[in-house]
Design a protein around this motif. Sequence first.
Motif, PDB file in Angstrom:
ATOM      1  N   LYS A 197       0.831  -1.209   0.000  1.00  0.00           N
ATOM      2  CA  LYS A 197       0.000   0.000   0.000  1.00  0.00           C
ATOM      3  C   LYS A 197       0.866   1.259   0.000  1.00  0.00           C
ATOM      4  CE  LYS A 197      -4.044  -2.074   2.071  1.00  0.00           C
ATOM      5  NZ  LYS A 197      -4.918  -2.187   3.215  1.00  0.00           N
ATOM      6  N   LYS A 198       1.959   1.237   0.766  1.00  0.00           N
ATOM      7  CA  LYS A 198       2.857   2.386   0.809  1.00  0.00           C
ATOM      8  C   LYS A 198       3.596   2.547  -0.509  1.00  0.00           C
ATOM      9  CE  LYS A 198       3.672   2.818   5.741  1.00  0.00           C
ATOM     10  NZ  LYS A 198       4.663   2.774   6.817  1.00  0.00           N
ATOM     11  N   VAL A 199       3.989   1.443  -1.123  1.00  0.00           N
ATOM     12  CA  VAL A 199       4.709   1.498  -2.394  1.00  0.00           C
ATOM     13  C   VAL A 199       3.830   2.116  -3.475  1.00  0.00           C
ATOM     14  CG1 VAL A 199       5.705   0.093  -4.254  1.00  0.00           C
ATOM     15  CG2 VAL A 199       6.269  -0.417  -1.880  1.00  0.00           C
ATOM     16  N   MET A 200       2.559   1.761  -3.501  1.00  0.00           N
ATOM     17  CA  MET A 200       1.650   2.223  -4.556  1.00  0.00           C
ATOM     18  C   MET A 200       1.003   3.577  -4.245  1.00  0.00           C
ATOM     19  SD  MET A 200      -0.055  -1.345  -5.866  1.00  0.00           S
ATOM     20  CE  MET A 200      -0.859  -1.690  -4.328  1.00  0.00           C
ATOM     21  N   GLU A 201       1.234   4.095  -3.054  1.00  0.00           N
ATOM     22  CA  GLU A 201       0.687   5.393  -2.661  1.00  0.00           C
ATOM     23  C   GLU A 201       1.413   6.503  -3.419  1.00  0.00           C
ATOM     24  OE1 GLU A 201       1.286   7.408   1.480  1.00  0.00           O
ATOM     25  OE2 GLU A 201      -0.278   5.864   1.658  1.00  0.00           O
ATOM     26  N   LYS A 202       0.651   7.444  -3.960  1.00  0.00           N
ATOM     27  CA  LYS A 202       1.250   8.546  -4.707  1.00  0.00           C
ATOM     28  C   LYS A 202       1.866   9.552  -3.747  1.00  0.00           C
ATOM     29  CE  LYS A 202      -1.962   8.456  -8.580  1.00  0.00           C
ATOM     30  NZ  LYS A 202      -2.980   9.242  -9.303  1.00  0.00           N
ATOM     31  N   GLU A 231      -1.380  35.016   5.239  1.00  0.00           N
ATOM     32  CA  GLU A 231      -1.164  33.708   5.869  1.00  0.00           C
ATOM     33  C   GLU A 231      -0.633  32.743   4.812  1.00  0.00           C
ATOM     34  OE1 GLU A 231      -4.882  31.191   6.428  1.00  0.00           O
ATOM     35  OE2 GLU A 231      -5.764  33.188   6.249  1.00  0.00           O
ATOM     36  N   LYS A 232      -0.073  31.654   5.288  1.00  0.00           N
ATOM     37  CA  LYS A 232       0.538  30.686   4.391  1.00  0.00           C
ATOM     38  C   LYS A 232      -0.521  30.020   3.500  1.00  0.00           C
ATOM     39  CE  LYS A 232       4.089  27.136   4.646  1.00  0.00           C
ATOM     40  NZ  LYS A 232       4.894  26.344   5.574  1.00  0.00           N
ATOM     41  N   ILE A 233      -0.322  30.113   2.181  1.00  0.00           N
ATOM     42  CA  ILE A 233      -1.200  29.472   1.204  1.00  0.00           C
ATOM     43  C   ILE A 233      -0.387  28.397   0.500  1.00  0.00           C
ATOM     44  CG2 ILE A 233      -2.549  29.766  -0.917  1.00  0.00           C
ATOM     45  CD1 ILE A 233      -3.840  31.186   1.432  1.00  0.00           C
ATOM     46  N   GLU A 234      -0.852  27.154   0.609  1.00  0.00           N
ATOM     47  CA  GLU A 234      -0.146  26.023   0.008  1.00  0.00           C
ATOM     48  C   GLU A 234      -1.060  25.273  -0.949  1.00  0.00           C
ATOM     49  OE1 GLU A 234       3.014  24.470   3.225  1.00  0.00           O
ATOM     50  OE2 GLU A 234       0.932  24.006   3.715  1.00  0.00           O
ATOM     51  N   PHE A 235      -0.491  24.848  -2.079  1.00  0.00           N
ATOM     52  CA  PHE A 235      -1.193  24.019  -3.039  1.00  0.00           C
ATOM     53  C   PHE A 235      -0.771  22.568  -2.783  1.00  0.00           C
ATOM     54  CE2 PHE A 235      -2.214  27.028  -6.803  1.00  0.00           C
ATOM     55  CZ  PHE A 235      -2.618  28.022  -5.942  1.00  0.00           C
ATOM     56  N   LYS A 236      -1.730  21.669  -2.807  1.00  0.00           N
ATOM     57  CA  LYS A 236      -1.452  20.251  -2.594  1.00  0.00           C
ATOM     58  C   LYS A 236      -1.173  19.602  -3.957  1.00  0.00           C
ATOM     59  CE  LYS A 236      -3.420  16.026  -0.657  1.00  0.00           C
ATOM     60  NZ  LYS A 236      -4.623  15.466  -0.011  1.00  0.00           N
ATOM     61  N   CYS A 237       0.054  19.147  -4.129  1.00  0.00           N
ATOM     62  CA  CYS A 237       0.477  18.514  -5.374  1.00  0.00           C
ATOM     63  C   CYS A 237       0.684  17.020  -5.157  1.00  0.00           C
ATOM     64  CB  CYS A 237       1.786  19.123  -5.871  1.00  0.00           C
ATOM     65  SG  CYS A 237       1.648  20.869  -6.285  1.00  0.00           S
ATOM     66  N   VAL A 238       0.282  16.214  -6.155  1.00  0.00           N
ATOM     67  CA  VAL A 238       0.456  14.766  -6.083  1.00  0.00           C
ATOM     68  C   VAL A 238       1.120  14.269  -7.357  1.00  0.00           C
ATOM     69  CG1 VAL A 238      -1.540  14.441  -4.573  1.00  0.00           C
ATOM     70  CG2 VAL A 238      -1.822  14.213  -7.026  1.00  0.00           C
ATOM     71  N   ALA A 239       1.760  13.125  -7.248  1.00  0.00           N
ATOM     72  CA  ALA A 239       2.382  12.478  -8.399  1.00  0.00           C
ATOM     73  C   ALA A 239       1.313  12.018  -9.385  1.00  0.00           C
ATOM     74  CB  ALA A 239       3.206  11.278  -7.935  1.00  0.00           C
ATOM     75  N   LEU A 240       1.682  11.974 -10.648  1.00  0.00           N
ATOM     76  CA  LEU A 240       0.798  11.454 -11.683  1.00  0.00           C
ATOM     77  C   LEU A 240       1.098   9.976 -11.919  1.00  0.00           C
ATOM     78  CD1 LEU A 240       1.123  14.304 -14.342  1.00  0.00           C
ATOM     79  CD2 LEU A 240      -0.576  14.082 -12.521  1.00  0.00           C
ATOM     80  N   ASP A 241       0.075   9.229 -12.328  1.00  0.00           N
ATOM     81  CA  ASP A 241       0.333   7.849 -12.724  1.00  0.00           C
ATOM     82  C   ASP A 241       0.767   7.838 -14.190  1.00  0.00           C
ATOM     83  OD1 ASP A 241      -1.984   7.682 -14.490  1.00  0.00           O
ATOM     84  OD2 ASP A 241      -3.196   7.469 -12.692  1.00  0.00           O
ATOM     85  N   GLY A 242       1.237   6.714 -14.660  1.00  0.00           N
ATOM     86  CA  GLY A 242       1.774   6.606 -16.012  1.00  0.00           C
ATOM     87  C   GLY A 242       0.771   6.920 -17.105  1.00  0.00           C
ATOM     88  N   ASP A 243      -0.454   6.438 -16.975  1.00  0.00           N
ATOM     89  CA  ASP A 243      -1.472   6.692 -17.999  1.00  0.00           C
ATOM     90  C   ASP A 243      -1.802   8.176 -18.101  1.00  0.00           C
ATOM     91  OD1 ASP A 243      -1.677   4.012 -18.696  1.00  0.00           O
ATOM     92  OD2 ASP A 243      -3.374   3.638 -17.351  1.00  0.00           O
ATOM     93  N   THR A 244      -1.973   8.823 -16.969  1.00  0.00           N
ATOM     94  CA  THR A 244      -2.287  10.252 -16.964  1.00  0.00           C
ATOM     95  C   THR A 244      -1.139  11.038 -17.576  1.00  0.00           C
ATOM     96  OG1 THR A 244      -3.649   9.971 -14.989  1.00  0.00           O
ATOM     97  CG2 THR A 244      -2.922  12.210 -15.500  1.00  0.00           C
ATOM     98  N   HIS A 245       0.081  10.706 -17.192  1.00  0.00           N
ATOM     99  CA  HIS A 245       1.258  11.390 -17.737  1.00  0.00           C
ATOM    100  C   HIS A 245       1.320  11.220 -19.251  1.00  0.00           C
ATOM    101  CE1 HIS A 245       5.554  11.736 -18.839  1.00  0.00           C
ATOM    102  NE2 HIS A 245       5.459  12.791 -18.054  1.00  0.00           N
ATOM    103  N   SER A 246       1.079  10.018 -19.726  1.00  0.00           N
ATOM    104  CA  SER A 246       1.107   9.738 -21.160  1.00  0.00           C
ATOM    105  C   SER A 246       0.034  10.527 -21.904  1.00  0.00           C
ATOM    106  CB  SER A 246       0.923   8.240 -21.397  1.00  0.00           C
ATOM    107  OG  SER A 246       0.915   7.952 -22.769  1.00  0.00           O
ATOM    108  N   ILE A 250       8.769  15.999 -10.278  1.00  0.00           N
ATOM    109  CA  ILE A 250       9.672  15.356  -9.316  1.00  0.00           C
ATOM    110  C   ILE A 250       8.909  14.319  -8.489  1.00  0.00           C
ATOM    111  CG2 ILE A 250      11.078  15.746  -7.250  1.00  0.00           C
ATOM    112  CD1 ILE A 250      11.869  18.482  -8.584  1.00  0.00           C
ATOM    113  N   LEU A 251       7.708  14.672  -8.038  1.00  0.00           N
ATOM    114  CA  LEU A 251       6.881  13.716  -7.291  1.00  0.00           C
ATOM    115  C   LEU A 251       6.572  12.476  -8.137  1.00  0.00           C
ATOM    116  CD1 LEU A 251       4.293  16.110  -5.607  1.00  0.00           C
ATOM    117  CD2 LEU A 251       6.035  14.749  -4.432  1.00  0.00           C
ATOM    118  N   SER A 252       6.474  12.678  -9.462  1.00  0.00           N
ATOM    119  CA  SER A 252       6.138  11.591 -10.379  1.00  0.00           C
ATOM    120  C   SER A 252       7.355  10.756 -10.769  1.00  0.00           C
ATOM    121  CB  SER A 252       5.474  12.165 -11.639  1.00  0.00           C
ATOM    122  OG  SER A 252       4.291  12.853 -11.302  1.00  0.00           O
TER     123      SER A 252
END
Length: 141
Positions: A13-18, A34-49, A122-124
């Motif tokens: 589960k940890k390995v496959m977690e983005k 105040e601090k404004i942060e955007f939440k960024c996540v890794a893309l999967d291969g299909d989405t990236h493609s 980088i996350l991806s």
Amino acid sequence: MSLTDKLLQLDSKKVMEKPVEMVEMKRFSDMAGEKIEFKCVALDGDTHSDIQKRGVDLGKKGNIRDIHMFTVKVHTLLEGVKEPSFKDPKLREQYGAATPTELVSKILLPGEIDELYKRISILSGFEADDEDDEPEDEVKN
């Protein structure tokens, strides 16, 4: 112990977690006070493609005529920035944007788009393009 055995010992589960990263957007933080942060996540291969395909302009014979990097970057943000959601109709209405793509262009500066694109890449799993990390060629006399 084989590499397969080592991988079998990992928590699947940890390995496959983005991977996720909160990225402060300084301009917005300064405006909000105040601090404004955007939440960024890794893309999967299909989405990236799929995103890569959107940015390529092919000729009639299938040869690449042009690569639209801005399109690639904006669509990467649309998929990789989870908070705020550029697809949110209320947010689009607030900024007078008909589409999520238009919203990205209206509220983010080009440098901010580049920064978020780099962080999502980088996350991806892509390495950062950091010229300082590359070895310099020695000058020969």
